[in-house]
Design an enzyme around this catalytic site. Sequence first.
Site, PDB file in Angstrom:
ATOM      1  N   GLY A  27      -8.796   4.610  -0.096  1.00  0.00           N
ATOM      2  CA  GLY A  27      -8.789   3.346  -0.830  1.00  0.00           C
ATOM      3  C   GLY A  27      -9.980   2.473  -0.469  1.00  0.00           C
ATOM      4  O   GLY A  27     -10.609   1.858  -1.322  1.00  0.00           O
ATOM      5  N   ARG A  67     -20.114  -2.332  -7.505  1.00  0.00           N
ATOM      6  CA  ARG A  67     -19.018  -3.208  -7.056  1.00  0.00           C
ATOM      7  C   ARG A  67     -18.578  -2.926  -5.619  1.00  0.00           C
ATOM      8  O   ARG A  67     -17.424  -3.147  -5.261  1.00  0.00           O
ATOM      9  CB  ARG A  67     -17.784  -3.061  -7.961  1.00  0.00           C
ATOM     10  CG  ARG A  67     -17.950  -3.673  -9.315  1.00  0.00           C
ATOM     11  CD  ARG A  67     -16.731  -3.413 -10.170  1.00  0.00           C
ATOM     12  NE  ARG A  67     -16.910  -4.027 -11.463  1.00  0.00           N
ATOM     13  CZ  ARG A  67     -16.156  -5.019 -11.929  1.00  0.00           C
ATOM     14  NH1 ARG A  67     -15.183  -5.505 -11.203  1.00  0.00           N
ATOM     15  NH2 ARG A  67     -16.382  -5.503 -13.122  1.00  0.00           N
ATOM     16  N   ARG A 101      -6.554  12.248  -2.877  1.00  0.00           N
ATOM     17  CA  ARG A 101      -6.391  10.905  -2.302  1.00  0.00           C
ATOM     18  C   ARG A 101      -6.023  11.047  -0.830  1.00  0.00           C
ATOM     19  O   ARG A 101      -5.176  11.874  -0.466  1.00  0.00           O
ATOM     20  CB  ARG A 101      -5.306  10.145  -3.065  1.00  0.00           C
ATOM     21  CG  ARG A 101      -4.764   8.975  -2.285  1.00  0.00           C
ATOM     22  CD  ARG A 101      -4.118   7.903  -3.104  1.00  0.00           C
ATOM     23  NE  ARG A 101      -3.272   7.050  -2.268  1.00  0.00           N
ATOM     24  CZ  ARG A 101      -3.721   6.154  -1.382  1.00  0.00           C
ATOM     25  NH1 ARG A 101      -5.027   5.980  -1.220  1.00  0.00           N
ATOM     26  NH2 ARG A 101      -2.888   5.449  -0.650  1.00  0.00           N
ATOM     27  N   GLY A 150      -4.861   8.471   2.062  1.00  0.00           N
ATOM     28  CA  GLY A 150      -4.532   7.072   2.283  1.00  0.00           C
ATOM     29  C   GLY A 150      -3.527   6.863   3.390  1.00  0.00           C
ATOM     30  O   GLY A 150      -3.236   7.773   4.162  1.00  0.00           O
ATOM     31  N   GLU A 198       3.001   3.778  -0.920  1.00  0.00           N
ATOM     32  CA  GLU A 198       1.586   3.412  -1.005  1.00  0.00           C
ATOM     33  C   GLU A 198       1.385   2.797  -2.387  1.00  0.00           C
ATOM     34  O   GLU A 198       2.371   2.382  -2.994  1.00  0.00           O
ATOM     35  CB  GLU A 198       0.679   4.623  -0.717  1.00  0.00           C
ATOM     36  CG  GLU A 198       1.010   5.897  -1.464  1.00  0.00           C
ATOM     37  CD  GLU A 198       0.431   5.991  -2.833  1.00  0.00           C
ATOM     38  OE1 GLU A 198       1.163   5.628  -3.791  1.00  0.00           O
ATOM     39  OE2 GLU A 198      -0.698   6.455  -2.991  1.00  0.00           O
ATOM     40  N   MET A 199       0.138   2.738  -2.892  1.00  0.00           N
ATOM     41  CA  MET A 199      -0.040   1.967  -4.120  1.00  0.00           C
ATOM     42  C   MET A 199      -0.928   2.631  -5.185  1.00  0.00           C
ATOM     43  O   MET A 199      -1.316   1.969  -6.148  1.00  0.00           O
ATOM     44  CB  MET A 199      -0.611   0.577  -3.767  1.00  0.00           C
ATOM     45  CG  MET A 199       0.254  -0.161  -2.769  1.00  0.00           C
ATOM     46  SD  MET A 199      -0.263  -1.854  -2.435  1.00  0.00           S
ATOM     47  CE  MET A 199       0.359  -2.696  -3.865  1.00  0.00           C
ATOM     48  N   SER A 217       1.118   4.480   8.409  1.00  0.00           N
ATOM     49  CA  SER A 217       0.484   3.386   9.162  1.00  0.00           C
ATOM     50  C   SER A 217       1.491   2.335   9.611  1.00  0.00           C
ATOM     51  O   SER A 217       1.208   1.533  10.491  1.00  0.00           O
ATOM     52  CB  SER A 217      -0.594   2.711   8.315  1.00  0.00           C
ATOM     53  OG  SER A 217      -0.017   2.180   7.138  1.00  0.00           O
ATOM     54  N   ASP A 218       2.678   2.337   8.968  1.00  0.00           N
ATOM     55  CA  ASP A 218       3.730   1.368   9.330  1.00  0.00           C
ATOM     56  C   ASP A 218       5.068   1.944   8.870  1.00  0.00           C
ATOM     57  O   ASP A 218       5.096   2.922   8.130  1.00  0.00           O
ATOM     58  CB  ASP A 218       3.445   0.002   8.678  1.00  0.00           C
ATOM     59  CG  ASP A 218       3.225   0.091   7.183  1.00  0.00           C
ATOM     60  OD1 ASP A 218       2.100   0.466   6.767  1.00  0.00           O
ATOM     61  OD2 ASP A 218       4.160  -0.161   6.423  1.00  0.00           O
TER      62      ASP A 218
END
Length: 235
Positions: free
Chosen positions: A19, A42, A87, A89, A180-181, A204-205
């Site tokens: 990400g 960007r 991905r 992440g 996740e997202m 991660s958590d």
Amino acid sequence: MSTHIKDSAVFAKTVLMPGDPCRAKWIAETFLHDYKLVTDVRGILGYTGKTKEGKEISVMASGMGVPSIGIYSYELFTCYAVENIIRIGTCGAYQKECHVGDVIIATSAYSNSNYGAHYEAKGIHLAPCSDFSLMYKAYENSKKLGIPVHVGPIFSSDIFYDADKEFYKTPQELGILGVEMESYGLFINATRLRKKALCLLTVSDTFVNKDERDLTQEERSSSLTKMVELALSLA
Ligand code: HPA
């Protein structure tokens, strides 16, 4: 022609997609040889280089959330000769057996995002999932590399700061491994464009193991190494 990626960029067939742009930079600097920055539009950094075995690979950030990965994965799949997007992440764990630092191979992504509604074909609901050949190879390689993995469904949420603090209990009861997202958008794009996608996550958590603390920003990098090595083995 691509809108959000440099036209001159050259990508390998396989792109690893964290990400965070800084994580893409860290992966290129730490794991790749002969790498080159190929896009920075960007601030979304993308690199192409070689693995230590000499295989061509790219790494480019997706930004956060389904709309962002929706844009970047679409452009990589349609404007460049990219076949596989992996991905890589982090996620928050919903199950007790998924501890902070553990690696997850996502089989499929539930979501509260509306992204899929746009592509529902004549009432057929989508079933966004990882590509089996990539998933199988990742699982086999995890055994060869001695990296324990959890394999199962995940939840791609549009919401990080949930108003309902008890919300996690519903996906937990459904057997969803973590939240996740992004993956839902990536899986839908791969499906509709007949390309391949996979999602590897590091916990991660956690919502359930109250004695475990979240990974610090420094720990995130080092604990991601196992997952990155697994992803690189798929080049
Ligand atoms: N929620 C959503 N996305 C995440 C989380 C989380 O708890 N942890 C890492 N990515």
